[in-house]
Design a protein around this motif. Structure first.
Motif, PDB file in Angstrom:
ATOM      1  N   GLU A 390       0.820  -1.211   0.000  1.00  0.00           N
ATOM      2  CA  GLU A 390       0.000   0.000   0.000  1.00  0.00           C
ATOM      3  C   GLU A 390       0.852   1.258   0.000  1.00  0.00           C
ATOM      4  O   GLU A 390       0.434   2.297  -0.504  1.00  0.00           O
ATOM      5  N   CYS A 391       2.052   1.169   0.568  1.00  0.00           N
ATOM      6  CA  CYS A 391       2.915   2.351   0.679  1.00  0.00           C
ATOM      7  C   CYS A 391       4.189   2.192  -0.149  1.00  0.00           C
ATOM      8  O   CYS A 391       5.262   2.641   0.254  1.00  0.00           O
ATOM      9  N   ASN A 396      -3.477   3.546  -4.770  1.00  0.00           N
ATOM     10  CA  ASN A 396      -4.589   2.923  -4.062  1.00  0.00           C
ATOM     11  C   ASN A 396      -5.849   3.724  -4.379  1.00  0.00           C
ATOM     12  O   ASN A 396      -5.944   4.909  -4.023  1.00  0.00           O
ATOM     13  N   PRO A 411      -2.024   5.303   6.329  1.00  0.00           N
ATOM     14  CA  PRO A 411      -2.450   4.099   5.604  1.00  0.00           C
ATOM     15  C   PRO A 411      -3.299   3.154   6.454  1.00  0.00           C
ATOM     16  O   PRO A 411      -4.018   2.327   5.935  1.00  0.00           O
ATOM     17  N   SER A 412      -3.217   3.254   7.794  1.00  0.00           N
ATOM     18  CA  SER A 412      -4.041   2.425   8.668  1.00  0.00           C
ATOM     19  C   SER A 412      -4.023   3.034  10.057  1.00  0.00           C
ATOM     20  O   SER A 412      -3.203   3.904  10.363  1.00  0.00           O
ATOM     21  N   CYS A 422       2.933   6.483   0.161  1.00  0.00           N
ATOM     22  CA  CYS A 422       1.555   5.992   0.040  1.00  0.00           C
ATOM     23  C   CYS A 422       0.772   6.954  -0.854  1.00  0.00           C
ATOM     24  O   CYS A 422       0.732   8.161  -0.584  1.00  0.00           O
ATOM     25  N   TYR A 424      -3.010   7.737  -2.673  1.00  0.00           N
ATOM     26  CA  TYR A 424      -4.442   7.438  -2.664  1.00  0.00           C
ATOM     27  C   TYR A 424      -5.126   8.339  -3.684  1.00  0.00           C
ATOM     28  O   TYR A 424      -5.118   9.569  -3.548  1.00  0.00           O
TER      29      TYR A 424
END
Length: 675
Positions: A390-391, A396, A411-412, A422, A424
């Motif tokens: 994801e990073c 994403n 990311p979380s 990351c 998005y």
């Protein structure tokens, strides 16, 4: 893989060789072991399974080598004993110099321990004991004989620490009295290269001191790495020399109040020569904690530099390679020092620019691997690590909706890793919609977060790539007193959010909430001034007759063209939520200077009231929250002359108030006269 995971694989290999021998419970017999230059393993009963309650084992380790030249060394590569009382008296391992009856108790290990013990005595005794309650995994201990070397803190090196055929576990500790410490490490075979591995990190604060690693025999050489507690512990440093220098440097103006925590390293040697064929080539295994190496890493018999292959056994991870510089110059994004290819396919991996350090960075999936070749004759210093997919720089994708506010932590909620990039991409449902996003840093916790981690940043772009215009950059808000809630709106359907982190302290990430605005409609931050006359003026909600967009506050400042006229507001259509989650409110005067007691009326649900307002100016405020309503509202506003009745009504009310006062006064006089 981080330094703990590296050690676990070492322990697992030892388990395959020794677990069968050690699986039985301890008996009353003392186990006698002989230490040699080759490292051996000592495992607790049943390891890696839990040992049993009420166990007691004694191990005597001896050596026949002269103590003037050699030392006995033990290192806890895996150590987990139950210590539920935190007093080291439940399950423990005692260490004696000599035997238990006549020797000296020199240390006692319990709980979770990462420790090394060395002695010039020719005998040490280990006494393991567990109580009758809980148990744990136990321990795996490496023991060997190493050449004598002093790692005491000295301002200048008097004698180097010599590394022979087998690894040395060494503890390096700074001093609270000396201004600095320096150690020189060298291989006994000058044709070998040093390999330095993290065994136990130090908890020394970066504001107090730092450990510096240099290639070569002086501090004039290249700094391979700096370490203190807020930096990511390295996994391995592949030194491009048979010599290295380590220093402990207190920060300027800092006087340490106590002896700092030690840093324990595993130091060994490696051969830099390969045939450079498919069956004999240089490979470096990479994990989450960085591996530091330089090119040329390996050469063939003719002295030509060989490619280096980077691999990782971790699934769903990406390899990341950073160019740190060269022996001739510092690296920049324009530097063209290395060629990076996929190790499975003949494909060039493109160079990207690390915006935080303005240095080259390369990324690749773990399944593909990297093959790295130097383009320069100078030494090129590199850092390799893994990051979650994801990073890793991949996009994403997220979708923004008109009727739902999506909330997320990027990311979380567990935070973000070091060396992360990351991305998005948030896209609206419809081509003509735009994205509205709120970004929040939680600064109430003790842990570091994105806003306070100086090397980490977040940027928001008005488009689908990092070449798009920048809507927001956290770099402009570092150490500022501005609010930590940021609101941005794109000008088209895509918005790209990028979080980038350096190799320092991990952060908690950022809270985001986002939704789409239909047709790009959103309320301005200031009120709209509308002049109202005798003819009707129609005003409707955003997106009418459809639902009002989420999270909107629209203000309409209505001013009568004729100061002597009253304002009339007729709601001709309303389809709002019944419980007033979105509503229309009528205020007297300017909303900015209005308190709640100046509210003249509200509209919720399907109400259609008419407001006859003897005011020259009013403000209509329409609000919508996170819940989408069924529809919007529409009204017409106009002015009319003040009617005579309204003036006579106010006069009548004035006279009535005086009559009431006179009556109460008369009653009071009668009360006084009677009593």
């Amino acid at each position: 893989m981080d330094w703990m995971l590296v050690r676990w694989f070492q322990v697992f290999a030892a388990c395959l060789l020794f677990s069968m021998r050690n699986a039985e419970r301890c008996d009353s017999k003392v186990k006698r072991l002989v230490a040699q230059a080759m490292t051996k393993s000592l495992l607790s009963p049943g390891f890696p399974e839990n040992y049993e309650s009420n166990d007691e084992c004694t191990y005597i380790i001896t050596t026949a080598l002269p103590s003037d030249d050699y030392m006995l060394q033990i290192a806890a590569v895996q150590f987990e004993l139950n210590d539920y009382n935190n007093d080291c008296n439940t399950d423990y391992l005692e260490i004696y110099e000599g035997d238990m009856s006549s020797g000296t108790l020199v240390d006692k290990w319990c709980g979770f321990t990462e420790a090394v013990y060395k002695t010039r005595s020719d005998t040490i005794t280990l006494h393991f004991k567990s109580d009758n309650l809980l148990t744990s995994k136990g321990f795996a201990i490496f023991y060997s004989v190493v050449e004598y070397a002093s790692a005491a803190c000295e301002e200048s090196v008097k004698k180097p620490i010599v590394i022979g055929t087998f690894p040395l576990f060494e503890s390096f500790q700074g001093s609270k009295t000396l201004p600095r410490c320096e150690w020189r490490i060298e291989a006994s075979d000058k044709d070998k290269k040093l390999l330095i591995e993290m065994f136990k990190p130090s908890n020394i604060s970066c504001s107090d001191a730092v450990f510096n690693f240099y290639e070569g025999d002086s501090t004039d050489d290249h700094i391979s790495y700096q370490y203190c507690s807020t930096l990511t512990p390295f996994s391995q440093i592949y030194v491009q020399s048979y010599q290295a220098t380590l220093t402990f440097e207190p920060a300027a103006g800092v006087k340490l109040k106590e002896t700092p925590d030690d840093l324990i390293l595993k130091i060994s040697t490696r051969s830099p020569t390969y045939r450079c064929t498919s069956n004999d080539h240089a490979t470096i295994e990479v994990g989450e904690d960085p591996v530091l190496f330089s090119l040329p890493y390996a050469v063939n018999a003719s002295g030509h530099s060989c490619p280096v292959t980077l691999v990782t056994p971790e699934e769903f991870q990406f390899l990341r390679l950073d160019v740190m510089g060269s022996s001739e110059d510092e690296a920049t994004c324009d530097s063209d020092l290395i060629k990076v290819e996929s190790s499975r396919h003949e494909r060039i991996i493109p160079k990207e620019c690390n915006e935080a350090t303005f240095t080259p960075v390369y990324r690749q999936t773990s399944t593909e691997g990297m093959e790295v070749t130097g383009k320069s004759k100078s030494n090129i210093y590199l850092r390799a690590s893994t990051v979650p997919q994801e990073c890793s720089g991949v996009i994403n994708e997220r979708e923004a909706f008109q009727d739902v506010v999506v909330k997320d932590v990027i990311p979380s909620k567990d935070g973000y890793p070091n060396l992360a990039h990351c991305r998005y991409l948030i896209s609206a449902e419809n081509t003509k919609d735009v994205v509205s996003l709120n970004l929040t840093w939680d600064q109430t916790q003790e842990e570091k977060d994105l806003h306070s981690a100086s090397g980490d940043f977040i940027k928001i772009f008005d488009g689908a790539s990092e070449a798009s215009p920048v809507l927001f950059s956290s770099r402009a808000q570092k150490n500022s007193s501005e609010a930590n809630v940021i609101s941005v709106i794109s000008t088209q359907k895509n918005m790209l959010v990028v979080l980038d982190s350096d190799a320092r302290v991990r952060g908690k990430g950022a809270n985001i909430s986002y939704f789409s605005l239909p047709g790009g409609q959103n309320c301005p931050s200031t009120s709209q001034k509308i002049m109202i006359g005798r003819s009707e003026t129609t005003i409707s909600s955003l997106n009418y007759p459809n639902a009002v967009p989420l999270h909107q506050t629209c203000m309409y400042y209505l001013v009568s063209e004729n100061p002597n006229d009253d304002i009339v507001v007729e709601v001709v259509d309303a389809n709002l939520r019944t419980h007033c989650e979105n509503l229309l409110t009528v205020y007297e005067g300017d909303y900015v200077n209005t308190d709640t007691h100046h509210v003249l009326g509200r509209v919720c649900g399907k109400e259609r009231p008419v407001f006859n307002l003897p005011k020259r100016h009013i403000t209509l405020v329409a609000k919508s929250e996170e819940a989408s309503g069924p529809g919007g509202w529409k009204l017409k506003a106009y002015t009319k002359a003040k009617s005579p009745e309204s003036g006579s009504h106010r006069l009548s009310l004035f006279l009535c108030n005086w009559v009431v006062c006179v009556v109460y006064f008369a009653i009071g006089l009668i009360f006084v006269a009677v009593y």
